[in-house]
Every structure is written in structure tokens, then in C-alpha cells.
Design an enzyme around this catalytic site. Structure first.
Site, PDB file in Angstrom:
ATOM      1  N   ASN A   1       0.862  -1.189   0.000  1.00  9.96           N
ATOM      2  CA  ASN A   1       0.000   0.000   0.000  1.00  9.96           C
ATOM      3  C   ASN A   1       0.894   1.234   0.000  1.00  9.96           C
ATOM      4  O   ASN A   1       1.550   1.527   0.989  1.00  9.96           O
ATOM      5  CB  ASN A   1      -0.879  -0.044   1.258  1.00  9.96           C
ATOM      6  CG  ASN A   1      -1.659   1.236   1.474  1.00  9.96           C
ATOM      7  OD1 ASN A   1      -1.773   2.072   0.574  1.00  9.96           O
ATOM      8  ND2 ASN A   1      -2.206   1.391   2.679  1.00  9.96           N
TER       9      ASN A   1
ATOM     10  N   LYS B   1       0.002   4.274  -0.135  1.00 10.09           N
ATOM     11  CA  LYS B   1      -0.653   5.443   0.494  1.00 10.09           C
ATOM     12  C   LYS B   1      -0.494   6.665  -0.413  1.00 10.09           C
ATOM     13  O   LYS B   1      -0.500   6.524  -1.630  1.00 10.09           O
ATOM     14  CB  LYS B   1      -0.087   5.662   1.901  1.00 10.09           C
ATOM     15  CG  LYS B   1      -0.111   4.385   2.733  1.00 10.09           C
ATOM     16  CD  LYS B   1       0.142   4.616   4.180  1.00 10.09           C
ATOM     17  CE  LYS B   1       0.184   3.273   4.879  1.00 10.09           C
ATOM     18  NZ  LYS B   1       0.312   3.394   6.329  1.00 10.09           N
TER      19      LYS B   1
ATOM     20  N   HIS C   1      -9.162   0.697   5.702  1.00 16.39           N
ATOM     21  CA  HIS C   1      -7.828   0.895   6.294  1.00 16.39           C
ATOM     22  C   HIS C   1      -7.971   1.773   7.534  1.00 16.39           C
ATOM     23  O   HIS C   1      -8.813   2.677   7.570  1.00 16.39           O
ATOM     24  CB  HIS C   1      -6.891   1.543   5.266  1.00 16.39           C
ATOM     25  CG  HIS C   1      -5.466   1.548   5.718  1.00 16.39           C
ATOM     26  ND1 HIS C   1      -4.986   2.489   6.595  1.00 16.39           N
ATOM     27  CD2 HIS C   1      -4.439   0.709   5.449  1.00 16.39           C
ATOM     28  CE1 HIS C   1      -3.706   2.221   6.844  1.00 16.39           C
ATOM     29  NE2 HIS C   1      -3.353   1.143   6.163  1.00 16.39           N
TER      30      HIS C   1
ATOM     31  N   GLU D   1      -6.405   4.216   8.549  1.00 23.62           N
ATOM     32  CA  GLU D   1      -6.301   5.664   8.294  1.00 23.62           C
ATOM     33  C   GLU D   1      -7.625   6.208   7.772  1.00 23.62           C
ATOM     34  O   GLU D   1      -7.978   7.355   8.047  1.00 23.62           O
ATOM     35  CB  GLU D   1      -5.142   5.941   7.324  1.00 23.62           C
ATOM     36  CG  GLU D   1      -3.806   5.748   8.024  1.00 23.62           C
ATOM     37  CD  GLU D   1      -2.664   5.260   7.139  1.00 23.62           C
ATOM     38  OE1 GLU D   1      -2.759   5.388   5.903  1.00 23.62           O
ATOM     39  OE2 GLU D   1      -1.673   4.751   7.705  1.00 23.62           O
TER      40      GLU D   1
ATOM     41  N   GLU E   1      -4.599  -5.568  10.950  1.00 25.10           N
ATOM     42  CA  GLU E   1      -3.583  -4.530  11.108  1.00 25.10           C
ATOM     43  C   GLU E   1      -3.782  -3.828  12.451  1.00 25.10           C
ATOM     44  O   GLU E   1      -4.584  -2.887  12.543  1.00 25.10           O
ATOM     45  CB  GLU E   1      -3.708  -3.498   9.984  1.00 25.10           C
ATOM     46  CG  GLU E   1      -3.506  -4.070   8.600  1.00 25.10           C
ATOM     47  CD  GLU E   1      -2.994  -3.008   7.640  1.00 25.10           C
ATOM     48  OE1 GLU E   1      -1.927  -3.229   7.069  1.00 25.10           O
ATOM     49  OE2 GLU E   1      -3.640  -1.967   7.495  1.00 25.10           O
TER      50      GLU E   1
ATOM     51  N   GLY F   1       3.100   1.786  10.861  1.00 30.81           N
ATOM     52  CA  GLY F   1       4.014   2.915  10.693  1.00 30.81           C
ATOM     53  C   GLY F   1       4.789   3.274  11.949  1.00 30.81           C
ATOM     54  O   GLY F   1       5.419   4.327  12.018  1.00 30.81           O
TER      55      GLY F   1
ATOM     56  N   SER G   1       4.132  -2.659  10.213  1.00 31.37           N
ATOM     57  CA  SER G   1       5.596  -2.658  10.262  1.00 31.37           C
ATOM     58  C   SER G   1       6.223  -3.987   9.824  1.00 31.37           C
ATOM     59  O   SER G   1       7.187  -4.443  10.429  1.00 31.37           O
ATOM     60  CB  SER G   1       6.084  -2.252  11.660  1.00 31.37           C
ATOM     61  OG  SER G   1       5.650  -0.935  11.961  1.00 31.37           O
TER      62      SER G   1
ATOM     63  N   GLY H   1       3.057  -1.290   4.320  1.00 29.21           N
ATOM     64  CA  GLY H   1       3.014   0.151   4.057  1.00 29.21           C
ATOM     65  C   GLY H   1       4.400   0.678   3.730  1.00 29.21           C
ATOM     66  O   GLY H   1       4.877   0.580   2.602  1.00 29.21           O
ATOM     67  N   GLY H   2       5.090   1.199   4.748  1.00 27.48           N
ATOM     68  CA  GLY H   2       6.388   1.851   4.546  1.00 27.48           C
ATOM     69  C   GLY H   2       7.382   1.043   3.728  1.00 27.48           C
ATOM     70  O   GLY H   2       8.034   1.571   2.818  1.00 27.48           O
TER      71      GLY H   2
HETATM   72  C1  PEP Z   1      -0.392  -0.117   6.444  1.00 24.66           C
HETATM   73  O1  PEP Z   1      -0.575   1.073   6.450  1.00 24.66           O
HETATM   74  O2  PEP Z   1      -1.236  -0.871   5.939  1.00 24.66           O
HETATM   75  C2  PEP Z   1       0.828  -0.627   7.052  1.00 24.66           C
HETATM   76  C3  PEP Z   1       0.841  -1.863   7.450  1.00 24.66           C
HETATM   77  O3  PEP Z   1       1.868   0.252   7.187  1.00 24.66           O
HETATM   78  P1  PEP Z   1       3.343  -0.093   7.744  1.00 24.66           P
HETATM   79  O4  PEP Z   1       3.802  -1.322   7.038  1.00 24.66           O
HETATM   80  O5  PEP Z   1       4.155   1.122   7.373  1.00 24.66           O
HETATM   81  O6  PEP Z   1       3.223  -0.277   9.213  1.00 24.66           O
END
Ligand code: PEP
Length: 252
Positions: free
Chosen positions: A9, A11, A96, A98, A168, A174, A214, A235-236
């Protein structure tokens, strides 16, 4: 056999040129380096989905980060499931954390988005997860129960076959804090059991449950060794081709 899916993702990151470069690096690296059976999904911002989709090869698909609960009409700024489907998206993230946190998307609203996605023949990746406070207050299983039952339990068995769930924990997104493999496995087994009670064991056993929060190359191997963890929503670490491809490679 339960499908394994590693999704990235992006974002609200990357300009167009950067998005094209990232896509081409990932496609080339996976072609050369990955022999496993997991499906890889790239989930860029809406505006790049078409261009990204045209570059994909092999077992790589694209997805969207959100979609409207409406099919069409006077909803300025919204993007429908059909629009996404017809530019190449296969998956769509729904709920999600967010979106839940910053855009006040609640379970009943998300249930409608799931319907819209399925009507457009997209595969929803429905995100659930508790906040740190909810975990500390020991109400995380209640929260997950509500998110899953209110978001998904109106579906028929046929519809549910096309849903992916991503667990999640909000406190792990993050933050660099990953749930331990035991914590994640415990929740994944809980989710699979909830789905079994409602939809039966055929559906629950074939349900793909991704972990997100993460995920990095150095924790992916251990997370993926758990029996109920069927992939990751990243994500990141999905913003950099090397780290993302190394996470995919952790799924044999
Ligand atoms: C996400 O936003 O779906 C996510 C898992 O982010 P991260 O991997 O950065 O924690």
C-alpha cells in the site's frame, strides 16, 4: 490451497515518475528472483493505477486504496468500483485504519463499500485492527468481532469467497512496532474462527488473512511461518523495491 498475498500500500506517496520506476523495479526483480507462489499486489494512489497495471507481468496485480460505496452519480471527488475495475485494478482496500481514523469510516459504511466493490467484481481487502488503548483495555477481541460482523456478516457465502481480510493492529502501523508472531497468530486464528462460525469451514479455511503493521524483510519470514498468516499488507517497506521484494521472497 489457501491463496497467499503480499500487497504493498503506497498510500499518498510517490510522484508519477517515481511510481513508474518503483513498478518497473519490482516487476523486474520478481521476474528474476521470485519462484514462490504468492500473488504480489501493488496498490498505488488512484491516479497511477492504470499506468501501473499496464506494466505488470506474471503473478502481480494492482489494487486501489479505497472506493466509493456508490456505483455512479453526483458524488464529486469519488471513485467507483467500476472505474477501478476498468482501469486494471483487481483488489481494493476497504476500511484501512487511516480511513477509519481520519475520514470517520465506520463498519456500517464500510459494509456498503464492500458491497460496491463486490458488485464491480473487485476483491475487497477488508482491514480490521485494534488501537493500543483497546489492546491495553483487553477489549481487542470485542473490537475485532464488531469490525468483522458489522462489515462482513451480511454477505452471502458466494460473496465471502471473494473477500480478503487484513489484520492490522493500529499500534503497529508505521510505528516500527510489529505484533509478535504469537500475538498475530492468536488474532488470525480468532478471525478465522469467527468466519467459520458464520460462513462454515470451507470458506474459513480458504480465507486469506494478511497481517499488516511494520512488516519488514527481517520479520516477514517468522510471521509467514504462522499457520494462519497468509501474507502481508505492507506500508512503509513497500515504497522501496528492494525491501518490498525481499518481503515477497519471504513467502515461499
Ligand atoms: C499499512 O498502512 O497498511 C501498514 C501496514 O503500514 P506499515 O507497514 O508502514 O506499518
Amino acid at each position: 490451497m489457501r491463496k497467499k498475498i503480499i500487497a504493498g500500500n503506497w498510500k499518498m506517496n510517490k510522484n508519477f515518475e517515481e511510481a513508474m520506476a518503483l513498478t518497473s523495479e519490482i516487476v523486474n526483480m520478481l521476474k528474476d528472483e521470485y519462484k514462490g507462489s504468492a500473488e504480489t499486489v501493488l496498490i498505488p494512489p488512484f491516479v497511477y493505477i492504470n499506468a501501473v497495471s499496464r506494466m505488470l507481468e506474471g503473478n502481480i496485480s494492482s489494487g486501489a486504496q479505497n472506493c466509493s460505496n456508490h456505483a455512479s452519480g453526483a458524488y464529486t471527488g469519488e471513485i467507483s468500483g467500476d472505474m477501478l475495475k476498468t482501469i486494471g485494478a483487481k483488489y481494493v482496500i476497504i476500511g484501512h485504519s487511516e480511513r477509519r481514523q481520519y475520514f470517520a469510516e465506520h463498519n456500517d459504511w464500510l459494509a456498503k463499500k464492500i458491497n460496491a466493490a463486490l458488485l464491480s467484481k473487485l476483491f475487497p481487502i477488508y482491514c480490521v485492527g485494534e488501537t493500543l488503548q483497546e489492546r491495553e483495555n483487553n477489549i481487542h477481541f470485542d473490537v475485532l468481532n464488531s469490525q468483522i460482523s458489522e462489515g462482513l456478516f451480511h454477505l452471502s457465502n458466494e460473496q465471502m469467497k471473494n473477500v480478503v481480510i487484513a489484520y492490522e493492529p493500529v499500534w503497529a502501523i508505521g510505528t516500527g512496532k510489529t505484533a509478535s508472531t504469537e500475538q498475530a497468530q492468536e488474532v488470525h486464528a480468532f478471525i478465522r474462527n469467527l468466519v467459520k462460525e458464520k460462513f462454515g469451514s470451507d470458506i474459513s479455511e480458504n480465507l486469506t488473512i494478511q497481517y499488516g503493521g511494520s512488516v519488514k524483510p527481517d520479520n516477514a519470514v517468522e510471521l509467514f511461518s504462522a499457520p494462519d498468516i497468509d501474507g502481508a499488507l505492507v506500508g512503509g517497506a513497500a515504497l522501496q523495491s528492494r525491501t518490498f521484494v525481499d518481503i515477497v521472497k519471504a513467502m515461499k
